[in-house]
Design a protein around this motif. Structure first.
Motif, PDB file in Angstrom:
ATOM      1  N   ALA A 169       0.830  -1.201   0.000  1.00  0.00           N
ATOM      2  CA  ALA A 169       0.000   0.000   0.000  1.00  0.00           C
ATOM      3  C   ALA A 169       0.861   1.247   0.000  1.00  0.00           C
ATOM      4  O   ALA A 169       0.559   2.230  -0.670  1.00  0.00           O
ATOM      5  CB  ALA A 169      -0.938  -0.008   1.210  1.00  0.00           C
ATOM      6  N   SER A 188       2.192   1.746  -3.487  1.00  0.00           N
ATOM      7  CA  SER A 188       1.145   2.237  -4.372  1.00  0.00           C
ATOM      8  C   SER A 188       0.888   3.712  -4.127  1.00  0.00           C
ATOM      9  O   SER A 188       0.700   4.491  -5.064  1.00  0.00           O
ATOM     10  CB  SER A 188      -0.148   1.437  -4.144  1.00  0.00           C
ATOM     11  N   ALA A 189       0.868   4.077  -2.825  1.00  0.00           N
ATOM     12  CA  ALA A 189       0.643   5.484  -2.503  1.00  0.00           C
ATOM     13  C   ALA A 189       1.758   6.342  -3.077  1.00  0.00           C
ATOM     14  O   ALA A 189       1.527   7.416  -3.639  1.00  0.00           O
ATOM     15  CB  ALA A 189       0.548   5.665  -0.985  1.00  0.00           C
ATOM     16  N   SER A 213       1.436   6.696  -6.814  1.00  0.00           N
ATOM     17  CA  SER A 213       0.338   7.599  -7.141  1.00  0.00           C
ATOM     18  C   SER A 213       0.742   9.047  -6.948  1.00  0.00           C
ATOM     19  O   SER A 213       0.395   9.915  -7.736  1.00  0.00           O
ATOM     20  CB  SER A 213      -0.875   7.264  -6.265  1.00  0.00           C
ATOM     21  N   SER A 217       1.330   8.448   6.561  1.00  0.00           N
ATOM     22  CA  SER A 217       0.533   7.219   6.485  1.00  0.00           C
ATOM     23  C   SER A 217       1.049   6.170   7.467  1.00  0.00           C
ATOM     24  O   SER A 217       0.265   5.439   8.084  1.00  0.00           O
ATOM     25  CB  SER A 217       0.561   6.659   5.056  1.00  0.00           C
ATOM     26  N   ARG A 245      -6.766   9.717   0.577  1.00  0.00           N
ATOM     27  CA  ARG A 245      -6.054   8.654  -0.151  1.00  0.00           C
ATOM     28  C   ARG A 245      -6.568   7.302   0.357  1.00  0.00           C
ATOM     29  O   ARG A 245      -6.253   6.881   1.477  1.00  0.00           O
ATOM     30  CB  ARG A 245      -4.556   8.771   0.071  1.00  0.00           C
ATOM     31  N   HIS A 246      -7.336   6.606  -0.485  1.00  0.00           N
ATOM     32  CA  HIS A 246      -8.003   5.380  -0.036  1.00  0.00           C
ATOM     33  C   HIS A 246      -7.027   4.237   0.241  1.00  0.00           C
ATOM     34  O   HIS A 246      -7.379   3.285   0.955  1.00  0.00           O
ATOM     35  CB  HIS A 246      -9.049   4.939  -1.060  1.00  0.00           C
ATOM     36  N   THR A 247      -5.799   4.305  -0.296  1.00  0.00           N
ATOM     37  CA  THR A 247      -4.836   3.231  -0.057  1.00  0.00           C
ATOM     38  C   THR A 247      -4.446   3.130   1.419  1.00  0.00           C
ATOM     39  O   THR A 247      -3.896   2.114   1.834  1.00  0.00           O
ATOM     40  CB  THR A 247      -3.572   3.448  -0.901  1.00  0.00           C
ATOM     41  N   ARG A 248      -4.730   4.179   2.194  1.00  0.00           N
ATOM     42  CA  ARG A 248      -4.424   4.121   3.625  1.00  0.00           C
ATOM     43  C   ARG A 248      -5.310   3.125   4.366  1.00  0.00           C
ATOM     44  O   ARG A 248      -4.983   2.707   5.479  1.00  0.00           O
ATOM     45  CB  ARG A 248      -4.581   5.521   4.229  1.00  0.00           C
ATOM     46  N   ARG A 273      -5.870  -0.021   3.692  1.00  0.00           N
ATOM     47  CA  ARG A 273      -5.183  -1.299   3.868  1.00  0.00           C
ATOM     48  C   ARG A 273      -4.167  -1.210   4.999  1.00  0.00           C
ATOM     49  O   ARG A 273      -4.056  -2.123   5.822  1.00  0.00           O
ATOM     50  CB  ARG A 273      -4.497  -1.721   2.560  1.00  0.00           C
ATOM     51  N   PRO A 313     -12.304  -0.032  -5.036  1.00  0.00           N
ATOM     52  CA  PRO A 313     -11.135  -0.512  -4.284  1.00  0.00           C
ATOM     53  C   PRO A 313     -11.356  -0.508  -2.773  1.00  0.00           C
ATOM     54  O   PRO A 313     -10.750  -1.292  -2.048  1.00  0.00           O
ATOM     55  CB  PRO A 313     -10.035   0.488  -4.682  1.00  0.00           C
ATOM     56  N   TRP A 314     -12.192   0.395  -2.298  1.00  0.00           N
ATOM     57  CA  TRP A 314     -12.429   0.508  -0.856  1.00  0.00           C
ATOM     58  C   TRP A 314     -13.640  -0.299  -0.384  1.00  0.00           C
ATOM     59  O   TRP A 314     -13.949  -0.302   0.805  1.00  0.00           O
ATOM     60  CB  TRP A 314     -12.624   1.986  -0.477  1.00  0.00           C
TER      61      TRP A 314
END
Length: 418
Positions: free
Chosen positions: A3, A6-7, A10, A28, A122-125, A127, A362-363
């Motif tokens: 994650a 990926s962040a 991005s 994060s 940031r939706h990757t947070r 995970r 994704p979320w």
């Protein structure tokens, strides 16, 4: 790490320079560490409070924005705590204790708004947050299990009244804390590659045993409810017959595995005796004179005559114990204003999350797990206070953050189609 990578990728695609990208990655990581610390609250103020106060302030000073959606959550919680501040005006004793209680309430409210804002940013947070929650849950569960079986000198510090409590003050908070990470591992077992199944299975067994040894009837009921809901919603979402069959087969295998583990645990006389006592639907302290249910009835009648409430921590000075009911707690501690705001926030959270529960995003898995667990907490709120549970506000923040993500996604789609 995936994650985080990926962040970072991005961020570079968005044209953000390296120092800012590094700061966001560090942020994060600190966010995830904060979630991890929520599993260790033996004394107050806990390390969680210290870290969260600092990082919430820094994030907002660095420009973290509150969207219209997250602003709605902020409005509900501001009104709720305004009711709490008004209730202080009717207190005649222990004003200092009441003031501290409301200060903690305000802090937890801001933490929910913070989680919503960083997730929307940031939706990757998500995970990272769930991975940190799983790590904390497994560690605190291991402590509770070792403490319950007196595995080392001094291990009893992780138990209370012969019930596992891990690194918490109360078994009734310890058990529910483990439910969301248990669902996360279950979801991974049902959807991810089988090569990772052994590790997830071991983690899930540890969490289930921790929930069981907490001997919290609310935690038992919530875990059973949440597990069934998770499988049901996944079956609704997935269209592939083969995948649905996989979910059913693996779910049955998980049930067999969990039952076998519990049967082994029941070979301990200490476990079986306490289980026999705790499985009574109504305990003496529930149905006895001024027991839980009688206090609920008297408390609600009393609250009808107290528009501003009676003040924080006052109920237990009138009755033998606290309210043990979230709705009654909102009336006595936050008055009619707080009660209406809490009901409004609960209904809005459940309705908004449910609307987007099956969207292919994704979320979506994180929203599903948080929504189911939050729903379970709303149900057990009838017999227990969830008012100051740190992980409860994490769940609120996750749901509102995912709703904000969905609404932003819809706006972006509409602009592209215009």
């Amino acid at each position: 790490m995936l994650a985080s990578h990926s962040a970072g990728s991005s961020l570079r695609r968005d044209g953000i320079n390296a120092p800012i990208a590094a700061m966001r990655l560090i942020g994060s990581g600190v966010l995830a560490f904060g979630v991890f610390l929520s599993g260790f609250v033996i004394s107050e103020p806990a390390p969680y409070e210290v870290l969260m106060v600092a990082q919430v302030a820094i994030w907002f000073l660095m420009g973290l924005k509150i969207s219209r959606t997250t602003g709605g959550l902020l409005a509900f919680l501001l009104v709720f705590n305004a009711g709490g501040l008004l209730s202080l005006t009717v207190m005649k004793t222990n004003f200092g204790g009441g003031l501290i209680y409301i200060a903690v309430s305000i802090f937890l409210a801001l933490s929910a708004v913070f989680y919503s804002a960083v997730i929307e940013d940031r939706h990757t947070r998500l995970r990272l947050m769930f991975q940190a929650w799983v790590a904390a849950a497994i560690l605190t569960s291991v402590l509770g299990i070792l403490g319950y079986f007196h595995a080392f000198p001094g291990a009893e510090v992780f138990t209370r009244f012969d019930r596992a409590k891990g690194a918490f003050q109360d078994s009734n908070v310890f058990g529910p804390f483990l439910v969301a990470p248990a669902l996360y591992l279950m979801h991974g077992l049902l959807t991810q590659r089988l090569s990772a199944a052994p590790l997830r299975s071991i983690g899930l067994l540890i969490l289930v045993l921790g929930i069981f040894l907490s001997f919290s009837r609310a935690a038992w009921a919530m875990f059973a409810f949440a597990s069934v809901m998770l499988v049901f919603i996944m079956l609704l979402k997935e269209r592939s017959g083969a995948f649905r069959m996989k979910i059913v087969v693996l779910s049955l295998a998980a049930v067999v595995m969990i039952v076998a583990a519990l049967v082994i645990a029941l070979q301990s006389e200490q476990v079986s005796q306490l289980l026999s006592s705790r499985t009574k639907l109504v305990q003496d302290y529930d149905g006895g004179h001024l027991g839980r249910f009688e206090r609920h009835k008297i408390g609600f009648l009393m609250a009808m005559e107290k528009p501003l409430g009676i003040g924080p921590l006052v109920f237990s000075t009138i009755f033998p114990e606290d309210e043990h009911n979230t709705w009654l707690k909102s009336l006595t501690t936050y008055g009619w204003i707080g009660f209406v705001s809490w009901i409004g926030m609960t209904v809005t959270t459940l309705f908004s999350g449910f609307r987007f529960l099956l969207r292919d995003r994704p979320w979506q898995p994180f929203l599903m797990i948080a929504w189911i667990t939050y729903f379970g907490h709303a149900l057990i709120g009838n017999v227990i206070d969830t008012d100051h549970w740190r992980h409860f506000y994490i769940l609120i923040g996750i749901i509102w953050g995912c709703v904000a993500l969905e609404r932003r996604h819809q706006r972006e789609q509409a602009r592209r189609q215009a």
